[in-house]
Design an enzyme around this catalytic site. Structure first.
Site, PDB file in Angstrom:
ATOM      1  CE1 TYR A  33     -74.583   3.015  13.043  1.00 19.59           C
ATOM      2  CE2 TYR A  33     -74.157   0.662  13.070  1.00 19.59           C
ATOM      3  CZ  TYR A  33     -74.511   1.808  12.389  1.00 19.59           C
ATOM      4  OH  TYR A  33     -74.786   1.743  11.052  1.00 19.59           O
ATOM      5  NE  ARG A  52     -66.182   3.028  11.442  1.00 25.27           N
ATOM      6  CZ  ARG A  52     -66.532   2.009  10.647  1.00 25.27           C
ATOM      7  NH1 ARG A  52     -66.211   2.043   9.358  1.00 25.27           N
ATOM      8  NH2 ARG A  52     -67.190   0.982  11.122  1.00 25.27           N
ATOM      9  NE  ARG A 101     -87.424  15.343  22.365  1.00 19.16           N
ATOM     10  CZ  ARG A 101     -87.571  16.323  21.490  1.00 19.16           C
ATOM     11  NH1 ARG A 101     -87.996  17.509  21.892  1.00 19.16           N
ATOM     12  NH2 ARG A 101     -87.303  16.120  20.204  1.00 19.16           N
ATOM     13  CG  HIS A 103     -83.370  19.911  20.146  1.00 16.74           C
ATOM     14  ND1 HIS A 103     -84.632  19.881  20.659  1.00 16.74           N
ATOM     15  CD2 HIS A 103     -83.454  19.348  18.910  1.00 16.74           C
ATOM     16  CE1 HIS A 103     -85.455  19.327  19.790  1.00 16.74           C
ATOM     17  NE2 HIS A 103     -84.759  18.979  18.711  1.00 16.74           N
ATOM     18  CE  LYS A 148     -70.889   1.286  11.624  1.00 13.36           C
ATOM     19  NZ  LYS A 148     -71.737   1.220  10.442  1.00 13.36           N
ATOM     20  CD  GLU A 181     -71.386   5.412   2.698  1.00 14.07           C
ATOM     21  OE1 GLU A 181     -70.543   4.584   3.044  1.00 14.07           O
ATOM     22  OE2 GLU A 181     -71.783   6.319   3.452  1.00 14.07           O
ATOM     23  CG  LEU A 205     -68.549   4.473   7.965  1.00 12.14           C
ATOM     24  CD1 LEU A 205     -68.815   5.451   9.112  1.00 12.14           C
ATOM     25  CD2 LEU A 205     -69.198   3.140   8.277  1.00 12.14           C
TER      26      LEU A 205
HETATM   27  N1  PDD Z   1     -72.470  -0.930   8.115  1.00 17.99           N
HETATM   28  N2  PDD Z   1     -71.129   2.602   4.758  1.00 17.99           N
HETATM   29  C1  PDD Z   1     -72.166   2.556   5.593  1.00 17.99           C
HETATM   30  C2  PDD Z   1     -73.241   3.566   5.453  1.00 17.99           C
HETATM   31  C3  PDD Z   1     -72.237   1.560   6.589  1.00 17.99           C
HETATM   32  O1  PDD Z   1     -73.280   1.531   7.442  1.00 17.99           O
HETATM   33  C4  PDD Z   1     -71.211   0.588   6.669  1.00 17.99           C
HETATM   34  C5  PDD Z   1     -71.222  -0.485   7.718  1.00 17.99           C
HETATM   35  C6  PDD Z   1     -70.148   0.673   5.760  1.00 17.99           C
HETATM   36  C7  PDD Z   1     -69.011  -0.306   5.770  1.00 17.99           C
HETATM   37  O2  PDD Z   1     -68.193  -0.130   6.887  1.00 17.99           O
HETATM   38  P1  PDD Z   1     -67.387  -1.344   7.512  1.00 17.99           P
HETATM   39  O3  PDD Z   1     -66.585  -1.913   6.426  1.00 17.99           O
HETATM   40  O4  PDD Z   1     -66.561  -0.702   8.562  1.00 17.99           O
HETATM   41  O5  PDD Z   1     -68.405  -2.310   8.052  1.00 17.99           O
HETATM   42  C8  PDD Z   1     -70.127   1.695   4.820  1.00 17.99           C
HETATM   43  C9  PDD Z   1     -72.580  -1.790   9.254  1.00 17.99           C
HETATM   44  C10 PDD Z   1     -72.115  -3.179   8.962  1.00 17.99           C
HETATM   45  C11 PDD Z   1     -73.981  -1.708   9.832  1.00 17.99           C
HETATM   46  O6  PDD Z   1     -74.493  -0.606   9.838  1.00 17.99           O
HETATM   47  O7  PDD Z   1     -74.512  -2.705  10.299  1.00 17.99           O
END
Ligand code: PDD
Length: 286
Positions: A33, A52, A101, A103, A148, A181, A205
């Protein structure tokens, strides 16, 4: 105006948008996403978000029948149709379904592509200026956080705990004591006058906001280093902040009950946030 959704080639009201129960996004979280913020109806750095996404799709070996330009056009169309000004564009791509289903995935799936546009309430100025709180927490996630993925159970469990404690996010750390993070954000701290954040590895991320913050630091001559911070260093930070698409730059004034700096939003964090807003204004001007 009803909230709209783009699903596999067509725009329709959100209430009418369904994905099949055999979809691998639903069954396995076999899915990625992106969240893009819209300012005044214009998506900010959508192209970087999509770069990304495509890096992630390559990592999970999923081809989609869209180029970046196609998705940018759909974003613009979705933004227009939504009528929202300050909003999130949410994009999700799953591997689709191919019957029962399993894997193991094989080539030839028809991916599911969903895009929604939803209004967002920004963080009120007094809240940002007062600064927010955080806790440290073990990082329960996997080894490929540069992707992501929608498999967000660790993030959900930790963020719920954080929210019940009245904090913005958790400062996550690995078994070796290094801070990675937040659950929804990248983390920065100022230690001995240097702005520090985790380097780009599978532990974090590659946040678009993180990248913007580093651009600002470079332009303003703020010394910075992409080097992981140890948990035992963090209470000694003169400032700390999270950075993400929703909150932009979010000053942290308390970690685990320890005041950070003076206990008020740090001057450098606020300076970077203001510069970020200028950057947004410039790039989203029509
Ligand atoms: N989250 N690290 C993680 C684990 C994240 O889920 C996000 C973003 C970021 C920051 O990335 P960016 O600056 O590209 O938004 C860092 C989004 C906003 C979410 O999951 O809703």
């Amino acid at each position: 105006m009803p909230d709209i959704c783009y699903l596999n080639g067509e725009f329709l009201p959100i209430e009418d948008a369904y994905v099949h129960i055999e979809d691998r996004g639903f069954q396995f979280g076999d899915s990625l996403y992106e969240v893009v913020r819209m300012y005044d109806g214009v998506p900010f750095r959508a192209s970087q978000h999509l770069d990304r996404l495509f890096r992630g799709l390559e990592f999970i070996q999923l081809e989609i029948p869209y180029q970046k330009e196609d998705l940018l056009e759909i974003f613009d169309e979705a933004a227009k149709r939504s009528g929202h000004s300050t909003a999130f564009i949410y994009l999700q791509v799953t591997r689709g379904s191919a019957g029962p289903r399993s894997h193991v995935f094989v080539p030839g799936y028809k991916p599911t592509v969903v895009i929604t546009v939803r209004p967002v309430e920004p963080i009120p100025e007094p809240v940002r200026e007062a600064g927010l709180k955080a806790i440290t927490h073990p990082d329960w996630r996997w080894a490929n956080n540069h992707v992501k993925a929608t498999t967000l159970l660790p993030n959900i469990l930790i963020r719920t705990k954080v929210s019940r404690l009245g904090c913005y996010d958790a400062v996550l750390y690995r078994e070796d004591g290094y801070i990675t993070e937040g659950t929804v954000s990248n983390f920065f701290a100022i230690l001995n006058g240097v702005l520090r954040t985790h380097p780009l590895t599978g532990r974090i991320l590659a946040g678009i906001t993180r990248m913007s913050v580093l651009e600002i630091a470079k332009a303003q001559g703020i010394p910075f280093e992409e080097r992981a911070i140890q948990t035992d260093e963090v209470y000694h930070a003169s400032e700390a902040f999270f950075a993400d698409t929703y909150g932009e730059v979010i000053p942290i004034v308390d970690i685990d009950g320890h005041a950070i700096g003076t206990g008020k939003a740090g001057p450098l964090a606020m300076q970077i946030w203001r510069a970020f807003r200028e950057m947004v204004k410039k790039e989203t001007a029509r």
